[in-house]
Design a protein around this motif. Structure first.
Motif, PDB file in Angstrom:
ATOM      1  N   GLU A 168       0.708  -1.711  -0.205  1.00  0.00           N
ATOM      2  CA  GLU A 168       0.012   0.411  -0.090  1.00  0.00           C
ATOM      3  C   GLU A 168       0.483   1.439  -0.081  1.00  0.00           C
ATOM      4  OE1 GLU A 168      -2.771   3.353   1.383  1.00  0.00           O
ATOM      5  OE2 GLU A 168      -0.468   2.507   2.622  1.00  0.00           O
ATOM      6  N   PRO A 169       1.758   1.596   0.881  1.00  0.00           N
ATOM      7  CA  PRO A 169       2.512   2.701   0.674  1.00  0.00           C
ATOM      8  C   PRO A 169       3.762   2.859  -0.991  1.00  0.00           C
ATOM      9  CG  PRO A 169       3.224   1.410   2.566  1.00  0.00           C
ATOM     10  CD  PRO A 169       1.709   0.601   2.243  1.00  0.00           C
ATOM     11  N   ILE A 170       3.923   1.983  -0.498  1.00  0.00           N
ATOM     12  CA  ILE A 170       4.874   2.120  -2.218  1.00  0.00           C
ATOM     13  C   ILE A 170       3.442   2.406  -3.580  1.00  0.00           C
ATOM     14  CG2 ILE A 170       5.978   0.670  -3.486  1.00  0.00           C
ATOM     15  CD1 ILE A 170       7.298  -1.280  -2.213  1.00  0.00           C
ATOM     16  N   SER A 171       2.092   1.575  -2.987  1.00  0.00           N
ATOM     17  CA  SER A 171       1.491   1.879  -4.272  1.00  0.00           C
ATOM     18  C   SER A 171       0.883   3.957  -4.305  1.00  0.00           C
ATOM     19  CB  SER A 171       0.024   1.545  -3.984  1.00  0.00           C
ATOM     20  OG  SER A 171      -0.784   1.999  -2.778  1.00  0.00           O
ATOM     21  N   ILE A 172       1.370   4.534  -3.817  1.00  0.00           N
ATOM     22  CA  ILE A 172       1.139   5.751  -2.785  1.00  0.00           C
ATOM     23  C   ILE A 172       2.392   6.793  -3.588  1.00  0.00           C
ATOM     24  CG2 ILE A 172       1.236   8.028  -1.255  1.00  0.00           C
ATOM     25  CD1 ILE A 172      -1.465   6.014  -1.453  1.00  0.00           C
ATOM     26  N   THR A 173       3.194   5.867  -3.902  1.00  0.00           N
ATOM     27  CA  THR A 173       4.591   6.271  -4.522  1.00  0.00           C
ATOM     28  C   THR A 173       4.162   6.160  -5.631  1.00  0.00           C
ATOM     29  OG1 THR A 173       5.350   6.438  -2.275  1.00  0.00           O
ATOM     30  CG2 THR A 173       7.194   6.509  -4.742  1.00  0.00           C
ATOM     31  N   GLU A 174       3.718   4.925  -6.195  1.00  0.00           N
ATOM     32  CA  GLU A 174       3.471   4.752  -7.982  1.00  0.00           C
ATOM     33  C   GLU A 174       2.604   5.528  -7.749  1.00  0.00           C
ATOM     34  OE1 GLU A 174       5.334   2.693  -9.521  1.00  0.00           O
ATOM     35  OE2 GLU A 174       6.169   0.787  -8.395  1.00  0.00           O
ATOM     36  N   LYS A 175       1.570   5.507  -7.821  1.00  0.00           N
ATOM     37  CA  LYS A 175       0.983   6.821  -8.755  1.00  0.00           C
ATOM     38  C   LYS A 175       0.953   8.404  -8.406  1.00  0.00           C
ATOM     39  CE  LYS A 175      -3.167   9.641  -7.473  1.00  0.00           C
ATOM     40  NZ  LYS A 175      -4.877   9.545  -5.940  1.00  0.00           N
ATOM     41  N   ALA A 176       2.153   8.861  -7.609  1.00  0.00           N
ATOM     42  CA  ALA A 176       2.728  10.148  -7.244  1.00  0.00           C
ATOM     43  C   ALA A 176       4.177  10.295  -8.556  1.00  0.00           C
ATOM     44  CB  ALA A 176       3.998  10.206  -6.482  1.00  0.00           C
ATOM     45  N   LEU A 177       4.471   9.318  -9.272  1.00  0.00           N
ATOM     46  CA  LEU A 177       5.479   9.079  -9.652  1.00  0.00           C
ATOM     47  C   LEU A 177       4.739   9.208 -11.537  1.00  0.00           C
ATOM     48  CD1 LEU A 177       8.356   6.821  -8.958  1.00  0.00           C
ATOM     49  CD2 LEU A 177       8.077   8.930  -8.440  1.00  0.00           C
ATOM     50  N   GLU A 178       3.549   8.360 -11.399  1.00  0.00           N
ATOM     51  CA  GLU A 178       2.937   8.626 -12.201  1.00  0.00           C
ATOM     52  C   GLU A 178       2.004   9.892 -12.651  1.00  0.00           C
ATOM     53  OE1 GLU A 178      -0.276   4.954 -13.891  1.00  0.00           O
ATOM     54  OE2 GLU A 178      -1.341   7.031 -12.651  1.00  0.00           O
ATOM     55  N   HIS A 179       1.560  10.442 -12.275  1.00  0.00           N
ATOM     56  CA  HIS A 179       1.108  11.648 -12.277  1.00  0.00           C
ATOM     57  C   HIS A 179       2.635  13.251 -12.649  1.00  0.00           C
ATOM     58  CE1 HIS A 179      -3.225  11.141 -10.450  1.00  0.00           C
ATOM     59  NE2 HIS A 179      -2.730   9.794 -11.046  1.00  0.00           N
ATOM     60  N   ALA A 180       3.303  12.401 -11.600  1.00  0.00           N
ATOM     61  CA  ALA A 180       4.596  13.698 -12.242  1.00  0.00           C
ATOM     62  C   ALA A 180       4.759  13.333 -13.452  1.00  0.00           C
ATOM     63  CB  ALA A 180       5.942  12.918 -11.356  1.00  0.00           C
ATOM     64  N   VAL A 181       5.247  12.246 -13.603  1.00  0.00           N
ATOM     65  CA  VAL A 181       5.927  12.399 -15.762  1.00  0.00           C
ATOM     66  C   VAL A 181       4.362  12.795 -15.751  1.00  0.00           C
ATOM     67  CG1 VAL A 181       6.075  10.534 -16.788  1.00  0.00           C
ATOM     68  CG2 VAL A 181       7.437   9.786 -14.527  1.00  0.00           C
ATOM     69  N   ALA A 182       3.507  12.346 -16.437  1.00  0.00           N
ATOM     70  CA  ALA A 182       2.133  12.945 -16.797  1.00  0.00           C
ATOM     71  C   ALA A 182       2.243  14.351 -16.675  1.00  0.00           C
ATOM     72  CB  ALA A 182       0.870  12.226 -16.642  1.00  0.00           C
ATOM     73  N   SER A 183       3.399  15.376 -16.775  1.00  0.00           N
ATOM     74  CA  SER A 183       2.452  16.532 -16.158  1.00  0.00           C
ATOM     75  C   SER A 183       3.979  17.051 -16.598  1.00  0.00           C
ATOM     76  CB  SER A 183       2.996  16.909 -14.130  1.00  0.00           C
ATOM     77  OG  SER A 183       4.627  16.596 -13.590  1.00  0.00           O
ATOM     78  N   ARG A 184       5.414  15.876 -16.994  1.00  0.00           N
ATOM     79  CA  ARG A 184       6.120  16.670 -17.804  1.00  0.00           C
ATOM     80  C   ARG A 184       5.920  16.629 -19.522  1.00  0.00           C
ATOM     81  NH1 ARG A 184       7.741  20.512 -15.826  1.00  0.00           N
ATOM     82  NH2 ARG A 184       5.585  20.311 -16.017  1.00  0.00           N
ATOM     83  N   SER A 185       4.965  15.315 -19.232  1.00  0.00           N
ATOM     84  CA  SER A 185       4.733  14.723 -21.003  1.00  0.00           C
ATOM     85  C   SER A 185       4.460  15.733 -21.630  1.00  0.00           C
ATOM     86  CB  SER A 185       3.456  14.165 -20.908  1.00  0.00           C
ATOM     87  OG  SER A 185       2.130  14.234 -20.157  1.00  0.00           O
ATOM     88  N   ALA A 186       4.577  16.339 -22.135  1.00  0.00           N
ATOM     89  CA  ALA A 186       4.201  17.526 -22.942  1.00  0.00           C
ATOM     90  C   ALA A 186       5.968  17.546 -23.850  1.00  0.00           C
ATOM     91  CB  ALA A 186       3.600  18.636 -22.973  1.00  0.00           C
ATOM     92  N   PHE A 187       6.732  17.350 -23.369  1.00  0.00           N
ATOM     93  CA  PHE A 187       7.999  17.814 -23.663  1.00  0.00           C
ATOM     94  C   PHE A 187       8.764  16.116 -22.994  1.00  0.00           C
ATOM     95  CE2 PHE A 187       8.380  19.473 -19.593  1.00  0.00           C
ATOM     96  CZ  PHE A 187       9.123  19.151 -19.258  1.00  0.00           C
ATOM     97  N   GLU A 188      10.656  15.904 -23.284  1.00  0.00           N
ATOM     98  CA  GLU A 188      11.222  15.795 -23.017  1.00  0.00           C
ATOM     99  C   GLU A 188      11.963  15.440 -21.812  1.00  0.00           C
ATOM    100  OE1 GLU A 188      14.882  13.023 -24.664  1.00  0.00           O
ATOM    101  OE2 GLU A 188      13.513  13.993 -26.476  1.00  0.00           O
ATOM    102  N   TRP A 189      11.480  14.653 -21.294  1.00  0.00           N
ATOM    103  CA  TRP A 189      11.869  14.896 -19.729  1.00  0.00           C
ATOM    104  C   TRP A 189      12.968  14.112 -18.925  1.00  0.00           C
ATOM    105  CZ3 TRP A 189       9.618  13.268 -14.526  1.00  0.00           C
ATOM    106  CH2 TRP A 189      10.216  14.289 -13.472  1.00  0.00           C
ATOM    107  N   GLU A 190      13.905  14.529 -18.991  1.00  0.00           N
ATOM    108  CA  GLU A 190      14.511  12.980 -18.744  1.00  0.00           C
ATOM    109  C   GLU A 190      15.549  13.349 -16.985  1.00  0.00           C
ATOM    110  OE1 GLU A 190      17.926  12.226 -21.774  1.00  0.00           O
ATOM    111  OE2 GLU A 190      15.584  11.014 -22.833  1.00  0.00           O
ATOM    112  N   PRO A 191      14.470  13.193 -16.090  1.00  0.00           N
ATOM    113  CA  PRO A 191      15.004  13.452 -14.742  1.00  0.00           C
ATOM    114  C   PRO A 191      16.287  12.679 -14.337  1.00  0.00           C
ATOM    115  CG  PRO A 191      12.808  12.165 -14.288  1.00  0.00           C
ATOM    116  CD  PRO A 191      13.328  12.216 -16.041  1.00  0.00           C
ATOM    117  N   ASN A 192      17.231  13.253 -13.743  1.00  0.00           N
ATOM    118  CA  ASN A 192      18.707  12.774 -13.299  1.00  0.00           C
ATOM    119  C   ASN A 192      18.433  13.039 -12.164  1.00  0.00           C
ATOM    120  OD1 ASN A 192      19.579  11.706 -15.768  1.00  0.00           O
ATOM    121  ND2 ASN A 192      20.247  14.044 -15.856  1.00  0.00           N
ATOM    122  N   SER A 193      17.839  13.543 -11.194  1.00  0.00           N
ATOM    123  CA  SER A 193      17.963  14.222  -9.662  1.00  0.00           C
ATOM    124  C   SER A 193      16.599  13.977  -9.439  1.00  0.00           C
ATOM    125  CB  SER A 193      19.239  15.355  -8.961  1.00  0.00           C
ATOM    126  OG  SER A 193      18.713  16.664 -10.241  1.00  0.00           O
TER     127      SER A 193
END
Length: 355
Positions: free
Chosen positions: A149-174
């Motif tokens: 369950e706690p891991i799933s919370i982060t899975e969703k958070a990351l999914e939404h973070a990536v979706a918010s940057r989907s309009a351009f090429e986003w390659e986070p390193n840090s």
């Protein structure tokens, strides 16, 4: 059967007797193995969060659970199958969010949450659930199933973070994790071991001799003591980061996150703070967001797809990490110790039956 319940805000959790539930059509009966405890449980106990089920005078706690199917009751599940339950349920009648399989996006009043808001939780020897909310987990991961369950919370958070940057090429390193509690450490482990960020940081308010700080170092992250380096000063002391994950509930961090982000970065807020009024430079924050293409978003809960992804992630986390993280498992006779464990115990859980 035995269960652990509380009248929110009125005292300590108590071991109580409740009738074993009978599954309705479409539901399975699950024998509980382990139930994790997190900050939300303590907020419910203190009366800062949550609500009783209709007509009840106590709430059975627990939303991080793993169990084994005792009676499939005609569902597609199998007897003896290990499962992890999701948390949100329909508030009586269904609504569009549940029909779409997105209960995590439902607004307040359009859901109940097991063990938190309006529905009894899983901290009992048995519970029932519609089969659609029971996610199978491999037997070899069952002992750690309460971490899904706690891991799933982060899975969703990351999914939404990536979706918010989907309009351009986003390659986070840090990445920067705010909070070195269980959720923060789990997320840092995901950043290091699964997503393989080049550089990670974890901010907390604990002395460097604390076990959680040692875990940060063992994972490969850099610990930042907020008493020495506030969030807004991290770019000057270390670097501006591509992703900030906030898991503290400290209201100022929401605004300081904007300062900590690199251009094109995104901050995800998960903490739920108490009301707190303070001054911020709104104009500066506005400029930072606009002129540097930064994003700030909030997220809560998760759905079945996030649970399924979380099980895959759990399998990839280092064994040494999950062993150290989940060392505080207490039997039912010593359940109170799971709520009162000292600060040196990172994550606690109550074992109802052997895994």
């Amino acid at each position: 059967m035995k269960a652990i319940a509380v009248d929110p805000g009125a005292g300590e959790p108590a071991l109580v007797e409740r009738p074993r539930p009978d599954p309705e059509p479409g539901e399975a009966l699950v024998r509980t193995l382990r139930v994790g405890i997190d900050g939300t449980d303590h907020e419910v106990i203190a009366g800062h969060h949550g609500d009783l089920p209709d007509g009840a005078d106590e709430l059975v706690l627990g939303h991080e659970a793993v169990g084994v199917v005792e009676d499939p009751n005609g569902t597609a599940l199998e007897s003896g199958q290990f499962v992890v339950p999701t948390v949100r349920r329909r508030p009586g009648e269904s609504n569009e969010f549940f029909e779409r399989g997105e209960p995590d996006m439902a607004p307040s009043g359009a859901y109940v949450e097991r063990g938190i808001v309006g529905a009894h939780g899983f901290m009992a020897e048995y519970f029932t659930s519609p089969a659609e909310y029971l996610v199978p987990i491999p037997a070899e991961l069952a002992a750690l199933g309460f971490l899904v369950e706690p891991i799933s919370i982060t899975e969703k958070a990351l999914e939404h973070a990536v979706a918010s940057r989907s309009a351009f090429e986003w390659e986070p390193n840090s990445a920067l994790v705010l909070g070195n509690g269980p959720l923060g450490l789990i997320t840092l482990a995901m950043f290091e071991s699964v997503l393989e960020f080049d550089r990670t940081y974890c901010l907390g308010r604990r002395d460097r001799s604390h076990p959680t700080v040692e875990l940060v170092s063992e994972l490969g992250g850099t610990y930042v003591d907020s008493r020495e380096t506030p969030v807004a000063e991290i770019p000057a002391e270390h670097e501006a980061v591509d992703l900030v994950y906030e898991a503290t509930g400290h209201a100022k961090h929401a605004f300081e996150t904007v300062e900590a982000l690199a251009p094109n970065g995104v901050g995800v807020l998960l903490g739920v703070p108490e009301p707190w009024e303070f001054e911020v430079d709104g104009g500066r924050l506005h400029r930072e967001l606009v002129l540097h293409n930064k994003a700030l978003l909030g997220t809560v809960n998760s759905h079945r797809g996030h649970f399924e992804a979380a099980i895959d992630t759990l399998a990839q986390l280092p064994d040494w990490f999950t062993e150290e993280l989940a060392a505080g498992v207490y039997d039912l006779e010593n359940y109170q110790d799971a709520f009162d464990a000292g600060d040196d115990v990172v994550k606690t859980a109550i074992e109802f039956d052997g895994v």
